[in-house]
Write a protein that holds these residues in place. Structure first.
Motif, PDB file in Angstrom:
ATOM      1  N   GLN A   1      48.146  20.254  47.334  1.00 55.83           N
ATOM      2  CA  GLN A   1      46.885  21.474  47.478  1.00 55.83           C
ATOM      3  C   GLN A   1      46.018  22.086  49.019  1.00 55.83           C
ATOM      4  OE1 GLN A   1      44.854  21.881  43.578  1.00 55.83           O
ATOM      5  NE2 GLN A   1      44.997  19.682  43.761  1.00 55.83           N
TER       6      GLN A   1
ATOM      7  N   ALA B   1      49.674  21.645  30.751  1.00 54.29           N
ATOM      8  CA  ALA B   1      48.854  21.344  32.420  1.00 54.29           C
ATOM      9  C   ALA B   1      47.424  20.883  32.132  1.00 54.29           C
ATOM     10  CB  ALA B   1      49.191  22.521  32.943  1.00 54.29           C
TER      11      ALA B   1
ATOM     12  N   GLY C   1      41.468  27.758  41.260  1.00 50.72           N
ATOM     13  CA  GLY C   1      41.684  27.490  40.640  1.00 50.72           C
ATOM     14  C   GLY C   1      40.720  26.561  39.847  1.00 50.72           C
TER      15      GLY C   1
ATOM     16  N   ARG D   1      35.758  16.954  31.020  1.00 51.93           N
ATOM     17  CA  ARG D   1      37.478  15.990  31.574  1.00 51.93           C
ATOM     18  C   ARG D   1      36.037  15.711  32.969  1.00 51.93           C
ATOM     19  NH1 ARG D   1      41.459  19.323  33.773  1.00 51.93           N
ATOM     20  NH2 ARG D   1      39.979  19.891  35.867  1.00 51.93           N
TER      21      ARG D   1
ATOM     22  N   ARG E   1      51.475  23.147  36.191  1.00 56.20           N
ATOM     23  CA  ARG E   1      52.053  23.913  35.576  1.00 56.20           C
ATOM     24  C   ARG E   1      53.208  23.373  35.946  1.00 56.20           C
ATOM     25  NH1 ARG E   1      50.780  28.664  32.094  1.00 56.20           N
ATOM     26  NH2 ARG E   1      48.597  28.928  32.843  1.00 56.20           N
TER      27      ARG E   1
ATOM     28  N   GLY F   1      46.612  26.114  39.526  1.00 56.82           N
ATOM     29  CA  GLY F   1      46.664  25.579  38.815  1.00 56.82           C
ATOM     30  C   GLY F   1      48.701  25.901  37.912  1.00 56.82           C
TER      31      GLY F   1
ATOM     32  N   ARG G   1      41.454  24.660  25.954  1.00 56.44           N
ATOM     33  CA  ARG G   1      41.624  24.602  26.683  1.00 56.44           C
ATOM     34  C   ARG G   1      40.570  24.725  27.885  1.00 56.44           C
ATOM     35  NH1 ARG G   1      45.109  27.081  30.722  1.00 56.44           N
ATOM     36  NH2 ARG G   1      45.948  28.837  29.437  1.00 56.44           N
TER      37      ARG G   1
ATOM     38  N   ALA H   1      46.233  17.772  33.611  1.00 57.11           N
ATOM     39  CA  ALA H   1      45.257  17.636  34.204  1.00 57.11           C
ATOM     40  C   ALA H   1      43.850  16.434  34.278  1.00 57.11           C
ATOM     41  CB  ALA H   1      44.695  19.053  35.123  1.00 57.11           C
TER      42      ALA H   1
HETATM   43  O1   DC Z   1      45.587  28.283  36.276  1.00 59.34           O
HETATM   44  P1   DC Z   1      46.307  27.896  34.766  1.00 59.34           P
HETATM   45  O2   DC Z   1      45.166  28.093  34.060  1.00 59.34           O
HETATM   46  O3   DC Z   1      47.243  28.062  35.153  1.00 59.34           O
HETATM   47  O4   DC Z   1      46.601  26.126  35.155  1.00 59.34           O
HETATM   48  C1   DC Z   1      46.669  25.537  34.356  1.00 59.34           C
HETATM   49  C2   DC Z   1      45.541  23.748  33.400  1.00 59.34           C
HETATM   50  O5   DC Z   1      45.963  23.057  34.725  1.00 59.34           O
HETATM   51  C3   DC Z   1      44.196  24.050  33.223  1.00 59.34           C
HETATM   52  O6   DC Z   1      44.009  24.125  32.169  1.00 59.34           O
HETATM   53  C4   DC Z   1      43.979  23.666  34.011  1.00 59.34           C
HETATM   54  C5   DC Z   1      44.382  22.708  35.218  1.00 59.34           C
HETATM   55  N1   DC Z   1      43.773  23.398  36.488  1.00 59.34           N
HETATM   56  C6   DC Z   1      43.515  22.132  37.096  1.00 59.34           C
HETATM   57  O7   DC Z   1      43.013  21.050  36.524  1.00 59.34           O
HETATM   58  N2   DC Z   1      43.049  22.449  38.319  1.00 59.34           N
HETATM   59  C7   DC Z   1      43.397  23.184  38.920  1.00 59.34           C
HETATM   60  N3   DC Z   1      42.068  23.081  40.460  1.00 59.34           N
HETATM   61  C8   DC Z   1      43.406  24.008  38.053  1.00 59.34           C
HETATM   62  C9   DC Z   1      44.018  23.993  36.892  1.00 59.34           C
END
Ligand code: DC
Length: 231
Positions: free
Chosen positions: A123, A106, A136, A194, A46, A42, A187, A110
């Motif tokens: 990653q 983010a 994640g 998605r 961000r 995440g 969120r 994303a």
């Molecule tokens: O875990 P976090 O709240 O810091 O993540 C922020 C945003 O990033 C979350 O709303 C969706 C996206 N994200 C994602 O789509 N895939 C991931 N593996 C991690 C985060």
């Protein structure tokens, strides 16, 4: 042996779930307990969202956002929540990354396949001996489908908003519980609906509903699952 094949022999534990469910606590605990590396995926979303925002590029231009990814020099420092810091191009962005606004941005970037593709290898590069604990949304489904243990943590939106609210209060940050709850729901809705790597448990993930569990109970459950996986 190529890099991908070498990386594949390093075990990964995937911990996925919605925002505010306690993945950070669980993955930090696991990484410390096992002496493994930790990936906060995440934070990468961000960081990219923040860089795009600062460059004046909005989420409606995902290709331009994705193009920023390869040029970012990212450094993670520290191991506990208290001493963790994130530097991007030598600049400390830790506080800016934690803001609700950055999390919202983010989540919006994303949703774009171009953005997800731009961060995929970055990653996977965190997979280094002796092992990796990955935090994640799509760790078990897309990024590390061969993970040795996949956990999917879940909890009601209200419970997650309340935990976040209590955390902020502890830090003397004023926040409205109603606003936090609305943010969490928005969120969740975006992350789950998605088409690119939606937030869903992998078919072989263990789902843990933490709604009515204390932090200690969550960790006890994780410890038990670790034992069942022979780790
Ligand atoms: O875990 P976090 O709240 O810091 O993540 C922020 C945003 O990033 C979350 O709303 C969706 C996206 N994200 C994602 O789509 N895939 C991931 N593996 C991690 C985060």
């Amino acid at each position: 042996m190529n890099t991908a094949a070498r990386g594949a022999s390093v075990p990964v534990i995937a911990v996925d779930g919605p925002s505010g469910v306690g993945k950070g606590m669980v993955t930090r605990w696991l990484a410390q307990r096992l002496g493994w590396h930790r990936l906060d995926s995440g934070a990468l979303y961000r960081i990219l969202a923040l860089a795009a925002d600062r460059a004046g590029i909005g989420p409606e231009r995902p290709d331009a956002v994705a193009a920023l990814a390869p040029g970012l020099a990212i450094e993670f420092r520290g191991h506990s929540e208290a001493d963790e810091a994130v530097l991007v191009d030598g600049r400390d962005v830790t506080a800016a990354l934690r803001q609700e606004r950055t999390g919202g941005l983010a989540s919006r970037i994303a949703a774009a396949p171009a953005v997800r593709a731009a961060l995929l290898q970055r990653q996977r590069d965190f997979r280094r001996p002796p092992g990796l604990v990955a935090d994640g949304r799509d760790m078990g489904t897309v990024v590390f489908p061969d993970a040795v243990l996949k956990l999917f943590l879940d909890a009601d939106a209200e419970a997650r908003a309340r935990r976040r609210w209590l955390q902020l209060r502890e830090k003397d940050v004023d926040a409205s519980l109603i606003d936090l709850c609305a943010d969490v729901r928005a969120r969740d809705e975006r992350d789950r609906s998605r088409t690119a790597a939606p937030l869903v448990p992998a078919t072989d993930a263990v789902v843990v509903d933490t709604t009515s569990m204390s932090a200690a109970e969550v960790l006890q459950t994780v410890e038990r699952l670790l034992g069942s996986a022979g780790l």
